[in-house]
Every structure is written in C-alpha cells, then in structure tokens.
Design a protein around this motif. Structure first.
Motif, PDB file in Angstrom:
ATOM      1  N   ALA A 125     -43.204   2.488  -7.358  1.00 50.90           N
ATOM      2  CA  ALA A 125     -43.564   2.839  -5.982  1.00 50.90           C
ATOM      3  C   ALA A 125     -43.431   4.337  -5.725  1.00 50.90           C
ATOM      4  O   ALA A 125     -42.420   4.943  -6.087  1.00 50.90           O
ATOM      5  CB  ALA A 125     -42.691   2.069  -4.999  1.00 50.90           C
ATOM      6  N   PRO A 126     -44.443   4.945  -5.090  1.00 53.08           N
ATOM      7  CA  PRO A 126     -44.394   6.385  -4.822  1.00 53.08           C
ATOM      8  C   PRO A 126     -43.518   6.749  -3.632  1.00 53.08           C
ATOM      9  O   PRO A 126     -43.199   7.912  -3.430  1.00 53.08           O
ATOM     10  CB  PRO A 126     -45.862   6.731  -4.541  1.00 53.08           C
ATOM     11  N   TYR A 127     -43.151   5.760  -2.824  1.00 56.37           N
ATOM     12  CA  TYR A 127     -42.232   6.017  -1.719  1.00 56.37           C
ATOM     13  C   TYR A 127     -41.448   4.748  -1.427  1.00 56.37           C
ATOM     14  O   TYR A 127     -41.819   3.649  -1.836  1.00 56.37           O
ATOM     15  CB  TYR A 127     -42.957   6.518  -0.461  1.00 56.37           C
TER      16      TYR A 127
ATOM     17  N   ARG B 260     -40.620  -3.805 -10.355  1.00 50.28           N
ATOM     18  CA  ARG B 260     -41.853  -3.002 -10.309  1.00 50.28           C
ATOM     19  C   ARG B 260     -41.763  -1.946  -9.214  1.00 50.28           C
ATOM     20  O   ARG B 260     -42.155  -0.794  -9.404  1.00 50.28           O
ATOM     21  CB  ARG B 260     -43.044  -3.922 -10.032  1.00 50.28           C
ATOM     22  N   ARG B 261     -41.251  -2.365  -8.070  1.00 56.34           N
ATOM     23  CA  ARG B 261     -41.143  -1.439  -6.942  1.00 56.34           C
ATOM     24  C   ARG B 261     -40.211  -0.281  -7.298  1.00 56.34           C
ATOM     25  O   ARG B 261     -40.472   0.870  -6.957  1.00 56.34           O
ATOM     26  CB  ARG B 261     -40.625  -2.208  -5.725  1.00 56.34           C
ATOM     27  N   ALA B 262     -39.122  -0.599  -7.992  1.00 53.32           N
ATOM     28  CA  ALA B 262     -38.135   0.426  -8.338  1.00 53.32           C
ATOM     29  C   ALA B 262     -38.668   1.429  -9.356  1.00 53.32           C
ATOM     30  O   ALA B 262     -38.199   2.570  -9.414  1.00 53.32           O
ATOM     31  CB  ALA B 262     -36.871  -0.234  -8.888  1.00 53.32           C
TER      32      ALA B 262
ATOM     33  N   TRP C 131     -45.174  -2.310  -1.730  1.00 51.13           N
ATOM     34  CA  TRP C 131     -44.110  -3.320  -1.724  1.00 51.13           C
ATOM     35  C   TRP C 131     -44.192  -4.245  -2.932  1.00 51.13           C
ATOM     36  O   TRP C 131     -43.166  -4.704  -3.440  1.00 51.13           O
ATOM     37  CB  TRP C 131     -44.168  -4.127  -0.431  1.00 51.13           C
ATOM     38  N   VAL C 132     -45.400  -4.528  -3.393  1.00 51.60           N
ATOM     39  CA  VAL C 132     -45.544  -5.440  -4.535  1.00 51.60           C
ATOM     40  C   VAL C 132     -45.566  -4.696  -5.868  1.00 51.60           C
ATOM     41  O   VAL C 132     -45.984  -5.248  -6.884  1.00 51.60           O
ATOM     42  CB  VAL C 132     -46.800  -6.331  -4.399  1.00 51.60           C
ATOM     43  N   GLY C 133     -45.112  -3.464  -5.860  1.00 50.82           N
ATOM     44  CA  GLY C 133     -44.934  -2.768  -7.128  1.00 50.82           C
ATOM     45  C   GLY C 133     -46.057  -1.859  -7.547  1.00 50.82           C
ATOM     46  O   GLY C 133     -46.148  -1.476  -8.712  1.00 50.82           O
ATOM     47  N   TYR C 134     -46.946  -1.501  -6.614  1.00 46.69           N
ATOM     48  CA  TYR C 134     -47.973  -0.500  -6.880  1.00 46.69           C
ATOM     49  C   TYR C 134     -48.860  -0.854  -8.078  1.00 46.69           C
ATOM     50  O   TYR C 134     -49.023  -0.065  -9.010  1.00 46.69           O
ATOM     51  CB  TYR C 134     -47.295   0.856  -7.118  1.00 46.69           C
ATOM     52  N   PRO C 135     -49.453  -2.060  -8.082  1.00 44.48           N
ATOM     53  CA  PRO C 135     -50.370  -2.392  -9.189  1.00 44.48           C
ATOM     54  C   PRO C 135     -51.547  -1.425  -9.228  1.00 44.48           C
ATOM     55  O   PRO C 135     -51.993  -0.935  -8.182  1.00 44.48           O
ATOM     56  CB  PRO C 135     -50.830  -3.814  -8.851  1.00 44.48           C
TER      57      PRO C 135
END
Length: 232
Positions: free
Chosen positions: A102-104, A97-99, A131-135
C-alpha cells in the motif's frame, strides 16, 4: 519427517502472522511440504509452500488458498469450519499485502455508506484498492472475464482520473478487490446515490440505480433460498 522449518521472518509483522497461521495448519495436519505438494501434483510445489510459510514474502492468494485446503482437518470438514479458516487466511493475506504494497496507510476499510458524491466515490474506490493490498491492474484484469476490466482503465480508476464506465465495469473492479455480493450491493448503492446527487438528469444515472436494485434483489433471493434452521 521433513527437516525443521527455519524461524519465521518477522521483519514485517503482518507477513509473519500469515506465515505463523499457515505453519500452524501444516503442523495440525501432520504434513510435510513434500506431502502437501504431492497431494496437489506439484502445483504449488514444495518450495512454493515452504516459501509461503516463511514470512519472507507474501504468497499469491491461490497459494494460500490451496495451502488451507490441503491442510484441512477432519473436524473442519465435519463442522463446516473450513470456510472460517479460509476467511481467516484471506484476512491475514490482505493485511500482509497491505503492509507490503500500500502506498499510504488506511486505518479501516472505506465505508460505502459515507459516499455521497462522485468525488467521494472515486476516492472510495481508490481507498478500497489500497485496503485490499494494492493489486496491480494486470492482476485485476486477469481476475475478470475478457474485456471486463482493461488494465488501462483500472490504472486510471486507481489514479483517480476516471470512474468505472458502467455498473458492469464497477462490479468487475469490486470483484477484483475481493468484494463479496453484499459488499457489491453496498458499493452500487453508493454509486447510484453519487450519480443521483451529481448527475440527476443524466441517462447513465438510471443504469446505476437499476444495477443496485438488481444486486439487492439477487442478495434477497440468495438469502431466501437458504434452508431454514428450526433450531436457530
């Protein structure tokens, strides 16, 4: 026998690692996607399971969780290692999810022990969310009880425009970021520290101190309730 899987899509390595993990579990369990879907009455469906292990997308956590449960082995059941498999799946899923969301970039999860001010707390919560994947705010709202974490409030928190309005709202935010009880205690300690630093005489500060003490006591009670292993 089901038809052979197509090669894993390796466009995004973190996503591919999750797919490889899921396929390995399916192979170890000796199941086809049809059989897996049948075991859960079609929810998730065969196509959903197959897509989850393709590497072409990041499936929902619900799908990943059911995938792991359906493919559990007898050894995992008897040794208690199913929890380890679920934790491994969660780590891989969050990486994927992070990959993709995430915006940064963050090198590591934010450390609540390093928070000393309200500005630090705001940045820490935003980094945790990344860090947890931008829910999405909607996803986070659905993970909580009615009215606990309105999406409009969540949006302002992750934009750095506001802080949680209360310890209860902070706990809801943390839960929606997949933070467990020990982590919640650490974040509440950070919040209490930040409020005492920036707003030492505000009445609201005491509520954060009290919430941290409650979380700490609950964790201590949970630890003391665990059975003692004389062989340890």
């Amino acid at each position: 026998m089901g038809r052979p899987d197509k090669p894993v899509d390796c466009t995004i390595p973190a996503r591919a690692k999750l797919a490889v993990f899921l396929r390995a579990r399916k192979t170890a369990a000796g199941l086809t996607y049809d059989q897996m879907a049948h075991l859960v009455s079609g929810a998730p469906s065969k196509a959903t399971f197959e897509r989850a292990a393709s590497g072409s997308c990041v499936p929902s956590w619900e799908t990943v969780y059911v995938f792991v449960i359906v493919t559990k082995t007898e050894e995992e059941e008897f040794t208690g290692r199913l929890d380890f498999a679920i934790d491994s799946a969660m780590e891989l899923w969050l990486d994927a999810r992070r990959a993709t969301r995430a915006p940064y970039y963050l090198h590591a999860a934010p450390d609540p022990d390093l928070i000393g001010s309200l500005a630090d707390l705001s940045r820490g919560l935003r980094d945790l969310h990344v860090w947890v994947g931008y829910p999405t705010p909607g996803e986070m709202e659905r993970m909580c009880g009615p009215g606990e974490l309105p999406r409009s409030t969540t949006r302002r928190i992750i934009q750095g425009r506001t802080l949680p309005a209360s310890p209860e709202q902070a706990i809801a935010f943390l839960n929606a970021c997949y933070v467990g009880p020990i982590g919640v205690e650490l974040w509440l300690a950070a919040a209490a520290r930040a409020f005492k630093h920036d707003r030492p005489y505000y009445p609201e500060t005491y509520s954060w101190v009290k919430a941290h003490a409650k979380a700490r006591n609950q964790n201590q009670e949970a630890t003391s309730d665990q059975p003692f292993d004389s062989a340890a």
